[in-house]
Design a protein around this motif. Sequence first.
Motif, PDB file in Angstrom:
ATOM      1  N   LYS A 153       0.848  -1.191   0.000  1.00  0.00           N
ATOM      2  CA  LYS A 153       0.000   0.000   0.000  1.00  0.00           C
ATOM      3  C   LYS A 153       0.885   1.243   0.000  1.00  0.00           C
ATOM      4  O   LYS A 153       1.103   1.862   1.035  1.00  0.00           O
ATOM      5  CB  LYS A 153      -0.938  -0.001   1.209  1.00  0.00           C
ATOM      6  CG  LYS A 153      -2.018   1.074   1.135  1.00  0.00           C
ATOM      7  CD  LYS A 153      -2.971   0.992   2.318  1.00  0.00           C
ATOM      8  CE  LYS A 153      -4.043   2.062   2.221  1.00  0.00           C
ATOM      9  NZ  LYS A 153      -4.976   2.017   3.385  1.00  0.00           N
ATOM     10  N   PRO A 154       1.416   1.602  -1.161  1.00  0.00           N
ATOM     11  CA  PRO A 154       2.325   2.750  -1.213  1.00  0.00           C
ATOM     12  C   PRO A 154       1.641   4.054  -0.826  1.00  0.00           C
ATOM     13  O   PRO A 154       0.468   4.272  -1.142  1.00  0.00           O
ATOM     14  CB  PRO A 154       2.777   2.781  -2.675  1.00  0.00           C
ATOM     15  CG  PRO A 154       1.702   2.069  -3.427  1.00  0.00           C
ATOM     16  CD  PRO A 154       1.183   1.013  -2.493  1.00  0.00           C
ATOM     17  N   SER A 155       2.386   4.897  -0.118  1.00  0.00           N
ATOM     18  CA  SER A 155       1.880   6.232   0.174  1.00  0.00           C
ATOM     19  C   SER A 155       1.942   7.054  -1.112  1.00  0.00           C
ATOM     20  O   SER A 155       2.692   6.740  -2.038  1.00  0.00           O
ATOM     21  CB  SER A 155       2.712   6.896   1.277  1.00  0.00           C
ATOM     22  OG  SER A 155       4.057   7.050   0.861  1.00  0.00           O
ATOM     23  N   ILE A 156       1.154   8.097  -1.169  1.00  0.00           N
ATOM     24  CA  ILE A 156       1.081   8.933  -2.368  1.00  0.00           C
ATOM     25  C   ILE A 156       1.624  10.319  -2.043  1.00  0.00           C
ATOM     26  O   ILE A 156       1.077  11.032  -1.190  1.00  0.00           O
ATOM     27  CB  ILE A 156      -0.364   9.053  -2.894  1.00  0.00           C
ATOM     28  CG1 ILE A 156      -0.961   7.657  -3.148  1.00  0.00           C
ATOM     29  CG2 ILE A 156      -0.382   9.894  -4.170  1.00  0.00           C
ATOM     30  CD1 ILE A 156      -0.214   6.831  -4.170  1.00  0.00           C
ATOM     31  N   ARG A 157       2.689  10.684  -2.701  1.00  0.00           N
ATOM     32  CA  ARG A 157       3.260  12.021  -2.527  1.00  0.00           C
ATOM     33  C   ARG A 157       2.520  12.994  -3.445  1.00  0.00           C
ATOM     34  O   ARG A 157       2.394  12.750  -4.642  1.00  0.00           O
ATOM     35  CB  ARG A 157       4.755  12.002  -2.842  1.00  0.00           C
ATOM     36  CG  ARG A 157       5.558  11.188  -1.831  1.00  0.00           C
ATOM     37  CD  ARG A 157       7.048  11.245  -2.124  1.00  0.00           C
ATOM     38  NE  ARG A 157       7.816  10.568  -1.087  1.00  0.00           N
ATOM     39  CZ  ARG A 157       9.143  10.458  -1.085  1.00  0.00           C
ATOM     40  NH1 ARG A 157       9.839  10.985  -2.089  1.00  0.00           N
ATOM     41  NH2 ARG A 157       9.758   9.824  -0.114  1.00  0.00           N
ATOM     42  N   ARG A 158       2.074  14.111  -2.855  1.00  0.00           N
ATOM     43  CA  ARG A 158       1.230  15.055  -3.586  1.00  0.00           C
ATOM     44  C   ARG A 158       1.874  16.437  -3.648  1.00  0.00           C
ATOM     45  O   ARG A 158       2.698  16.789  -2.813  1.00  0.00           O
ATOM     46  CB  ARG A 158      -0.147  15.134  -2.916  1.00  0.00           C
ATOM     47  CG  ARG A 158      -0.909  13.812  -2.947  1.00  0.00           C
ATOM     48  CD  ARG A 158      -1.951  13.740  -1.834  1.00  0.00           C
ATOM     49  NE  ARG A 158      -2.866  14.861  -1.867  1.00  0.00           N
ATOM     50  CZ  ARG A 158      -3.557  15.297  -0.805  1.00  0.00           C
ATOM     51  NH1 ARG A 158      -3.440  14.674   0.369  1.00  0.00           N
ATOM     52  NH2 ARG A 158      -4.372  16.309  -0.912  1.00  0.00           N
ATOM     53  N   GLU A 159       1.446  17.206  -4.635  1.00  0.00           N
ATOM     54  CA  GLU A 159       1.956  18.568  -4.793  1.00  0.00           C
ATOM     55  C   GLU A 159       1.465  19.429  -3.630  1.00  0.00           C
ATOM     56  O   GLU A 159       0.332  19.272  -3.169  1.00  0.00           O
ATOM     57  CB  GLU A 159       1.477  19.149  -6.129  1.00  0.00           C
ATOM     58  CG  GLU A 159       2.441  20.149  -6.742  1.00  0.00           C
ATOM     59  CD  GLU A 159       2.299  21.582  -6.247  1.00  0.00           C
ATOM     60  OE1 GLU A 159       3.243  22.378  -6.394  1.00  0.00           O
ATOM     61  OE2 GLU A 159       1.210  21.902  -5.730  1.00  0.00           O
ATOM     62  N   TRP A 160       2.318  20.328  -3.152  1.00  0.00           N
ATOM     63  CA  TRP A 160       2.030  21.118  -1.963  1.00  0.00           C
ATOM     64  C   TRP A 160       0.656  21.761  -2.010  1.00  0.00           C
ATOM     65  O   TRP A 160      -0.108  21.718  -1.040  1.00  0.00           O
ATOM     66  CB  TRP A 160       3.102  22.198  -1.780  1.00  0.00           C
ATOM     67  CG  TRP A 160       2.868  23.095  -0.608  1.00  0.00           C
ATOM     68  CD1 TRP A 160       2.382  24.376  -0.634  1.00  0.00           C
ATOM     69  CD2 TRP A 160       3.090  22.779   0.770  1.00  0.00           C
ATOM     70  NE1 TRP A 160       2.287  24.885   0.645  1.00  0.00           N
ATOM     71  CE2 TRP A 160       2.725  23.919   1.528  1.00  0.00           C
ATOM     72  CE3 TRP A 160       3.567  21.654   1.443  1.00  0.00           C
ATOM     73  CZ2 TRP A 160       2.825  23.960   2.910  1.00  0.00           C
ATOM     74  CZ3 TRP A 160       3.665  21.695   2.824  1.00  0.00           C
ATOM     75  CH2 TRP A 160       3.301  22.840   3.543  1.00  0.00           C
ATOM     76  N   ARG A 161       0.284  22.336  -3.142  1.00  0.00           N
ATOM     77  CA  ARG A 161      -0.967  23.084  -3.220  1.00  0.00           C
ATOM     78  C   ARG A 161      -2.198  22.203  -3.319  1.00  0.00           C
ATOM     79  O   ARG A 161      -3.326  22.702  -3.251  1.00  0.00           O
ATOM     80  CB  ARG A 161      -0.879  24.086  -4.379  1.00  0.00           C
ATOM     81  CG  ARG A 161       0.026  25.256  -4.037  1.00  0.00           C
ATOM     82  CD  ARG A 161       0.531  25.995  -5.236  1.00  0.00           C
ATOM     83  NE  ARG A 161       1.485  25.215  -6.021  1.00  0.00           N
ATOM     84  CZ  ARG A 161       2.310  25.734  -6.926  1.00  0.00           C
ATOM     85  NH1 ARG A 161       2.301  27.048  -7.156  1.00  0.00           N
ATOM     86  NH2 ARG A 161       3.144  24.962  -7.591  1.00  0.00           N
ATOM     87  N   SER A 162      -1.995  20.895  -3.464  1.00  0.00           N
ATOM     88  CA  SER A 162      -3.136  19.981  -3.448  1.00  0.00           C
ATOM     89  C   SER A 162      -3.430  19.488  -2.032  1.00  0.00           C
ATOM     90  O   SER A 162      -4.435  18.813  -1.808  1.00  0.00           O
ATOM     91  CB  SER A 162      -2.881  18.787  -4.366  1.00  0.00           C
ATOM     92  OG  SER A 162      -1.939  17.894  -3.801  1.00  0.00           O
ATOM     93  N   LEU A 163      -2.551  19.832  -1.087  1.00  0.00           N
ATOM     94  CA  LEU A 163      -2.786  19.461   0.303  1.00  0.00           C
ATOM     95  C   LEU A 163      -3.808  20.403   0.925  1.00  0.00           C
ATOM     96  O   LEU A 163      -3.896  21.586   0.561  1.00  0.00           O
ATOM     97  CB  LEU A 163      -1.491  19.539   1.112  1.00  0.00           C
ATOM     98  CG  LEU A 163      -0.293  18.701   0.645  1.00  0.00           C
ATOM     99  CD1 LEU A 163       0.888  18.922   1.589  1.00  0.00           C
ATOM    100  CD2 LEU A 163      -0.644  17.233   0.569  1.00  0.00           C
ATOM    101  N   SER A 164      -4.546  19.916   1.880  1.00  0.00           N
ATOM    102  CA  SER A 164      -5.468  20.780   2.629  1.00  0.00           C
ATOM    103  C   SER A 164      -4.661  21.669   3.568  1.00  0.00           C
ATOM    104  O   SER A 164      -3.472  21.415   3.828  1.00  0.00           O
ATOM    105  CB  SER A 164      -6.448  19.931   3.430  1.00  0.00           C
ATOM    106  OG  SER A 164      -5.764  19.253   4.482  1.00  0.00           O
TER     107      SER A 164
END
Length: 361
Positions: free
Chosen positions: A29-40
Amino acid sequence: MFGLKFRAIWVLILVLLNVAFTFAARCTKPSIRREWRSLSTIERAEWIRAVKCLTSLPHTDALTPLVNPPDIPPVNSSSTFYDDFVYMHMDLNTHIHFTGLFLPWHRWYIQVYETALREKCGFKGASPYWDWSKDAADVEHASIFRDPDSESGLGGFGDPSLDYTVTNGAFFDFMVAYPSPHILRRNFTLQPYLPFAGVPIFPEPEKTANTSFTKSEVHKMVNGFVGDFQGFQKYFEAPEGAHGAVHFIVGGDLAGTCPANSVNCIPGPTFSANEPMFWLHHAMVDKVWFEWQRAHPSNFWSFKGGSIQNLTSVEAYETYPNGMPPMLSFDSVMPAEGMFSASTIRDVFNTTGGFLCYEYE
């Protein structure tokens, strides 16, 4: 007969242990790295809280510098655990830039940093990245530098009258130890190569840095250099290439410029990890490599690089753009400076291979 049964049982135990280890090392179950501005806002604040938490933890004597180059100060025993991460990068500078370690070591570095955020500071998310290609047209006014929130914002560029110290956002009081104690600095610099006019490995000193990390440049990197790891790294890490351009354009600590209060400071990439955005930047560097690995079957396990940096001349750089012999291999152990268990280059080539377990959004 007894001996045969004993050996058979022992072999079975070894097989079961190997199966158990393999199962434990699997990435299911890999974690998903997201773009800073897509974070809450809450997710941004949580990452920032964990980063600042590392600055509240004391220096560890486990840090064991391996290189001790003359261009950096000695370890500051009054510094913090965050500063220890910075010192690793300082000490290993010539071993991890313009050598075959550049991409795999920094991938490892981001991972152990994320692990520290989790284990020491209760972080539960994945390392975010900054997609600088979205901001290449106007970095100075990019939204990522326009959030002054004291808990969830990264803040903006610094005040020139205060040595470019960042004065807003959550890092307005972010104190770092190297090369001398000071608060985080940022200095937007569109043409950072002008001081290098006459230096042969900077062929276009008047070039604007933002032209090196546009969407078209990322596309060129990801979809070019098929099966050519050395060519891919050379283009990416070139003195005026995307990796360095982002460091230079943000300026201040990320560019390795000396703070005003420093004595005998030699500017360079050594203490660039002072800047919390270093981790977002290098996660994006890793993402571009991640995407290149998956762009063509011959890319995934492509690797070639030496262990010794050679920037003594244009000829040397062209011959050994990512290191001269002794050559590195998948079994080469990457330096961990006593801070973490050492890993091989092979360990970090597959981000879902078990030692690593993440993907990019």
